[in-house]
Design a protein around this motif. Structure first.
Motif, PDB file in Angstrom:
ATOM      1  N   PHE A 211       0.834  -1.190   0.000  1.00 47.07           N
ATOM      2  CA  PHE A 211       0.000   0.000   0.000  1.00 47.07           C
ATOM      3  C   PHE A 211       0.881   1.258   0.000  1.00 47.07           C
ATOM      4  N   GLY A 212       1.947   1.227   0.794  1.00 45.45           N
ATOM      5  CA  GLY A 212       2.877   2.355   0.831  1.00 45.45           C
ATOM      6  C   GLY A 212       3.534   2.590  -0.521  1.00 45.45           C
ATOM      7  N   ASP A 213       3.917   1.505  -1.204  1.00 44.44           N
ATOM      8  CA  ASP A 213       4.502   1.636  -2.544  1.00 44.44           C
ATOM      9  C   ASP A 213       3.497   2.243  -3.521  1.00 44.44           C
ATOM     10  N   GLU A 214       2.254   1.795  -3.437  1.00 41.95           N
ATOM     11  CA  GLU A 214       1.232   2.353  -4.321  1.00 41.95           C
ATOM     12  C   GLU A 214       1.057   3.851  -4.068  1.00 41.95           C
ATOM     13  N   CYS A 215       1.096   4.240  -2.818  1.00 36.95           N
ATOM     14  CA  CYS A 215       0.986   5.676  -2.491  1.00 36.95           C
ATOM     15  C   CYS A 215       2.184   6.448  -3.052  1.00 36.95           C
ATOM     16  N   LEU A 216       3.379   5.871  -2.946  1.00 33.49           N
ATOM     17  CA  LEU A 216       4.575   6.535  -3.484  1.00 33.49           C
ATOM     18  C   LEU A 216       4.489   6.736  -4.996  1.00 33.49           C
ATOM     19  N   HIS A 217       3.812   5.817  -5.672  1.00 33.88           N
ATOM     20  CA  HIS A 217       3.670   5.917  -7.123  1.00 33.88           C
ATOM     21  C   HIS A 217       2.457   6.752  -7.537  1.00 33.88           C
ATOM     22  N   GLY A 218       1.835   7.420  -6.581  1.00 36.67           N
ATOM     23  CA  GLY A 218       0.741   8.326  -6.885  1.00 36.67           C
ATOM     24  C   GLY A 218      -0.615   7.662  -7.060  1.00 36.67           C
ATOM     25  N   GLU A 219      -0.729   6.402  -6.733  1.00 33.76           N
ATOM     26  CA  GLU A 219      -2.016   5.721  -6.874  1.00 33.76           C
ATOM     27  C   GLU A 219      -2.955   6.169  -5.758  1.00 33.76           C
ATOM     28  N   ARG A 220      -4.194   6.447  -6.109  1.00 36.21           N
ATOM     29  CA  ARG A 220      -5.189   6.881  -5.135  1.00 36.21           C
ATOM     30  C   ARG A 220      -5.963   5.666  -4.635  1.00 36.21           C
ATOM     31  N   HIS A 221      -6.529   5.801  -3.435  1.00 29.01           N
ATOM     32  CA  HIS A 221      -7.233   4.681  -2.803  1.00 29.01           C
ATOM     33  C   HIS A 221      -8.550   5.154  -2.199  1.00 29.01           C
ATOM     34  N   THR A 222      -9.445   4.199  -1.994  1.00 27.32           N
ATOM     35  CA  THR A 222     -10.712   4.502  -1.345  1.00 27.32           C
ATOM     36  C   THR A 222     -10.495   4.611   0.162  1.00 27.32           C
ATOM     37  N   LYS A 223     -11.468   5.205   0.835  1.00 31.67           N
ATOM     38  CA  LYS A 223     -11.392   5.300   2.299  1.00 31.67           C
ATOM     39  C   LYS A 223     -11.391   3.909   2.915  1.00 31.67           C
ATOM     40  N   ASP A 224     -12.193   3.001   2.354  1.00 29.72           N
ATOM     41  CA  ASP A 224     -12.230   1.626   2.875  1.00 29.72           C
ATOM     42  C   ASP A 224     -10.865   0.946   2.784  1.00 29.72           C
ATOM     43  N   HIS A 225     -10.144   1.194   1.687  1.00 28.69           N
ATOM     44  CA  HIS A 225      -8.811   0.602   1.528  1.00 28.69           C
ATOM     45  C   HIS A 225      -7.853   1.181   2.575  1.00 28.69           C
ATOM     46  N   PHE A 226      -7.946   2.486   2.802  1.00 30.97           N
ATOM     47  CA  PHE A 226      -7.132   3.103   3.857  1.00 30.97           C
ATOM     48  C   PHE A 226      -7.487   2.504   5.218  1.00 30.97           C
ATOM     49  N   ASP A 227      -8.788   2.374   5.492  1.00 32.11           N
ATOM     50  CA  ASP A 227      -9.217   1.844   6.788  1.00 32.11           C
ATOM     51  C   ASP A 227      -8.685   0.431   7.016  1.00 32.11           C
ATOM     52  N   GLN A 228      -8.739  -0.405   5.985  1.00 31.24           N
ATOM     53  CA  GLN A 228      -8.217  -1.762   6.118  1.00 31.24           C
ATOM     54  C   GLN A 228      -6.708  -1.740   6.374  1.00 31.24           C
ATOM     55  N   THR A 229      -6.023  -0.859   5.682  1.00 35.13           N
ATOM     56  CA  THR A 229      -4.569  -0.769   5.875  1.00 35.13           C
ATOM     57  C   THR A 229      -4.247  -0.251   7.274  1.00 35.13           C
ATOM     58  N   LEU A 230      -5.035   0.677   7.782  1.00 37.73           N
ATOM     59  CA  LEU A 230      -4.819   1.165   9.150  1.00 37.73           C
ATOM     60  C   LEU A 230      -5.086   0.056  10.178  1.00 37.73           C
ATOM     61  N   ARG A 231      -6.056  -0.812   9.907  1.00 38.23           N
ATOM     62  CA  ARG A 231      -6.272  -1.972  10.782  1.00 38.23           C
ATOM     63  C   ARG A 231      -5.075  -2.925  10.712  1.00 38.23           C
ATOM     64  N   ASP A 232      -4.520  -3.104   9.517  1.00 38.26           N
ATOM     65  CA  ASP A 232      -3.307  -3.928   9.374  1.00 38.26           C
ATOM     66  C   ASP A 232      -2.151  -3.330  10.166  1.00 38.26           C
ATOM     67  N   ILE A 233      -2.006  -2.012  10.097  1.00 41.93           N
ATOM     68  CA  ILE A 233      -0.924  -1.334  10.829  1.00 41.93           C
ATOM     69  C   ILE A 233      -1.098  -1.553  12.327  1.00 41.93           C
ATOM     70  N   ALA A 234      -2.326  -1.397  12.820  1.00 40.35           N
ATOM     71  CA  ALA A 234      -2.578  -1.589  14.255  1.00 40.35           C
ATOM     72  C   ALA A 234      -2.279  -3.035  14.676  1.00 40.35           C
ATOM     73  N   ALA A 235      -2.735  -3.998  13.891  1.00 42.52           N
ATOM     74  CA  ALA A 235      -2.495  -5.413  14.217  1.00 42.52           C
ATOM     75  C   ALA A 235      -1.003  -5.730  14.181  1.00 42.52           C
ATOM     76  N   TYR A 236      -0.319  -5.194  13.183  1.00 45.34           N
ATOM     77  CA  TYR A 236       1.116  -5.440  13.041  1.00 45.34           C
ATOM     78  C   TYR A 236       1.893  -4.828  14.209  1.00 45.34           C
ATOM     79  N   GLU A 237       1.546  -3.604  14.566  1.00 45.93           N
ATOM     80  CA  GLU A 237       2.239  -2.945  15.686  1.00 45.93           C
ATOM     81  C   GLU A 237       1.974  -3.674  16.999  1.00 45.93           C
TER      82      GLU A 237
END
Length: 141
Positions: A79-105
């Motif tokens: 997801f971070g790589d996609e953001c670096l390449h300028g790809e846009r995402h939905t709020k739901d995709h961000f929310d899922q990634t934030l849940r992944d970040i919380a679980a990983y941390e």
């Protein structure tokens, strides 16, 4: 006194005594203790195997938890790589990634021996982009 008299006389006296102790309000349970000892003696092999299975199950659970953390890390970095390449995402995709970040941390906090030096900056960048998109309502629709 014959053996028969000793067994029947002494045995029945012992039986009555143990039964009275079992029923008394005092927490002495001789029949339960005898049954438990007898059960352990009969089932010792089964109990040993169950203990081994519990140990193996714990190893499997640990492996699954680590695999889940690695999968979260993979999704975060992608997801971070996609953001670096300028790809846009939905709020739901961000929310899922934030849940992944919380679980990983959370996993990394609970397992300090787990390698965790590759996602910290990427996670911060994702959170920053999320805040910016949230403030400007600039998510992919």
């Amino acid at each position: 006194m014959t053996l028969k008299e000793i067994l029947f006389g002494g045995g029945s006296a012992l039986f009555v005594l143990l039964t009275l102790l079992q029923l008394a309000p005092i927490k002495i349970n001789p029949w339960s203790a005898i049954a438990k000892a007898f059960g352990r003696a009969i089932n010792s092999e089964v109990l040993e195997k169950v203990g081994k299975l519990e140990s193996e199950l714990q190893c499997v659970r640990s492996g699954m938890a680590e695999e889940k953390a690695v999968n979260c890390r993979t999704r975060i970095l992608r997801f971070g790589d996609e953001c670096l390449h300028g790809e846009r995402h939905t709020k739901d995709h961000f929310d899922q990634t934030l849940r992944d970040i919380a679980a990983y941390e959370r996993y990394c906090d609970d397992h300090p021996e787990f390698e965790n030096n590759v996602t910290e900056l990427t996670s911060d960048r994702i959170k920053t982009i999320y805040r910016r998109c949230l403030d400007s309502n600039d998510f992919l629709q």
